[in-house]
Design an enzyme around this catalytic site. Structure first.
Site, PDB file in Angstrom:
ATOM      1  N   ARG A   1       0.826  -1.219   0.000  1.00 25.54           N
ATOM      2  CA  ARG A   1       0.000   0.000   0.000  1.00 25.54           C
ATOM      3  C   ARG A   1       0.856   1.263   0.000  1.00 25.54           C
ATOM      4  O   ARG A   1       0.368   2.341  -0.354  1.00 25.54           O
ATOM      5  CB  ARG A   1      -0.988  -0.039   1.175  1.00 25.54           C
ATOM      6  CG  ARG A   1      -2.203  -0.885   0.811  1.00 25.54           C
ATOM      7  CD  ARG A   1      -3.037  -1.247   2.005  1.00 25.54           C
ATOM      8  NE  ARG A   1      -2.553  -2.454   2.638  1.00 25.54           N
ATOM      9  CZ  ARG A   1      -2.626  -2.708   3.928  1.00 25.54           C
ATOM     10  NH1 ARG A   1      -3.158  -1.836   4.745  1.00 25.54           N
ATOM     11  NH2 ARG A   1      -2.158  -3.849   4.408  1.00 25.54           N
TER      12      ARG A   1
ATOM     13  N   GLU B   1       2.083  -5.794  13.178  1.00 26.00           N
ATOM     14  CA  GLU B   1       1.087  -5.894  14.253  1.00 26.00           C
ATOM     15  C   GLU B   1       0.557  -7.326  14.287  1.00 26.00           C
ATOM     16  O   GLU B   1       0.140  -7.816  15.316  1.00 26.00           O
ATOM     17  CB  GLU B   1      -0.045  -4.891  13.959  1.00 26.00           C
ATOM     18  CG  GLU B   1      -0.948  -4.614  15.121  1.00 26.00           C
ATOM     19  CD  GLU B   1      -2.050  -3.628  14.760  1.00 26.00           C
ATOM     20  OE1 GLU B   1      -2.063  -3.114  13.632  1.00 26.00           O
ATOM     21  OE2 GLU B   1      -2.909  -3.400  15.614  1.00 26.00           O
TER      22      GLU B   1
HETATM   23  P1  AMP Z   1       3.730  -1.872  11.695  1.00 26.72           P
HETATM   24  O1  AMP Z   1       5.001  -2.510  11.234  1.00 26.72           O
HETATM   25  O2  AMP Z   1       3.174  -2.517  12.919  1.00 26.72           O
HETATM   26  O3  AMP Z   1       3.882  -0.367  11.828  1.00 26.72           O
HETATM   27  O4  AMP Z   1       2.625  -2.166  10.582  1.00 26.72           O
HETATM   28  C1  AMP Z   1       2.513  -1.360   9.456  1.00 26.72           C
HETATM   29  C2  AMP Z   1       2.140  -2.153   8.240  1.00 26.72           C
HETATM   30  O5  AMP Z   1       1.121  -3.099   8.492  1.00 26.72           O
HETATM   31  C3  AMP Z   1       1.648  -1.229   7.153  1.00 26.72           C
HETATM   32  O6  AMP Z   1       2.174  -1.668   5.912  1.00 26.72           O
HETATM   33  C4  AMP Z   1       0.151  -1.362   7.213  1.00 26.72           C
HETATM   34  O7  AMP Z   1      -0.389  -1.357   5.925  1.00 26.72           O
HETATM   35  C5  AMP Z   1      -0.115  -2.692   7.931  1.00 26.72           C
HETATM   36  N1  AMP Z   1      -1.038  -2.557   9.054  1.00 26.72           N
HETATM   37  C6  AMP Z   1      -0.743  -2.751  10.359  1.00 26.72           C
HETATM   38  N2  AMP Z   1      -1.793  -2.577  11.147  1.00 26.72           N
HETATM   39  C7  AMP Z   1      -2.815  -2.235  10.338  1.00 26.72           C
HETATM   40  C8  AMP Z   1      -4.191  -1.892  10.567  1.00 26.72           C
HETATM   41  N3  AMP Z   1      -4.726  -1.868  11.790  1.00 26.72           N
HETATM   42  N4  AMP Z   1      -4.954  -1.576   9.486  1.00 26.72           N
HETATM   43  C9  AMP Z   1      -4.410  -1.589   8.245  1.00 26.72           C
HETATM   44  N5  AMP Z   1      -3.141  -1.914   7.973  1.00 26.72           N
HETATM   45  C10 AMP Z   1      -2.333  -2.232   8.996  1.00 26.72           C
END
Ligand code: AMP
Length: 170
Positions: A58, A95
């Site tokens: 994305r 996450e």
């Molecule tokens: P992080 O590494 O935890 O910051 O996760 C970020 C990545 O995971 C990004 O590429 C987001 O597109 C995806 N992502 C994580 N949590 C969500 C969420 N609650 N909704 C949508 N995309 C998420």
């Protein structure tokens, strides 16, 4: 413009307990898409990047139009095994899971300033891994640009001390 009204919330996706912030509804809205890219451009131009690095997948959807808008080159930060030439590799945590990211070793002219773009920052693990990759190429992270920031997860604390732009916060 109220961007939050263009972002759809999907509970329990991709697994129970995760509230997924779905940007496909924002992308489908021509005014919201243009506004998002313009707002990122407005805030990120001052960081004087030479390139945009967009995080799969994305981050490509916002990073490439942003690069076009700011008249910059673009490089994809991709999941393991997708890039065809020699790569740098970094581990990262999501996450909901863990994985590896890669970047072409010759993605940027050495010494360039690179702006890292993704749709959303949650725990910050993905963006931090992208920053490691940019450093491995001998370049400087000029800053980060996100459409969405989940502030409760304190993701920005994992990132290097450079400017972080986010358009909406939850
Ligand atoms: P992080 O590494 O935890 O910051 O996760 C970020 C990545 O995971 C990004 O590429 C987001 O597109 C995806 N992502 C994580 N949590 C969500 C969420 N609650 N909704 C949508 N995309 C998420």
């Amino acid at each position: 413009m109220d961007l939050k009204s263009r972002i759809r919330d999907i509970p329990d996706f991709p697994k129970p307990g995760i509230l997924f912030r779905d940007i496909t509804t924002l992308l489908a809205d021509s005014e919201a898409l243009r506004y998002s890219v313009e707002q990122l451009a407005h805030a990120c131009d001052a960081l004087q990047p030479d390139y945009i690095a967009g995080i799969e997948s994305r981050g490509f959807m916002f990073g490439t139009p942003l690069a076009y808008r700011l008249n910059l080159g673009f490089a994809p930060v991709r999941k393991s095994g997708k890039l065809p030439s020699a790569v740098h590799t970094a581990e990262y945590e999501l996450e909901y899971g863990s994985d590896r990211l890669e970047l072409h070793q010759d993605a940027f002219a050495p010494g360039s300033r690179v702006l890292i773009v993704d749709d959303l920052i949650a725990t910050g693990g993905t963006a931090a891994a992208a920053a490691e990759l940019v450093s491995m190429t001998g370049c400087e992270v000029a800053g980060f640009g996100f459409v969405i920031e989940l502030t409760g997860l304190s993701g920005r604390q994992k990132l290097p001390e450079v400017p972080i732009v986010s358009l909406v916060q939850y």
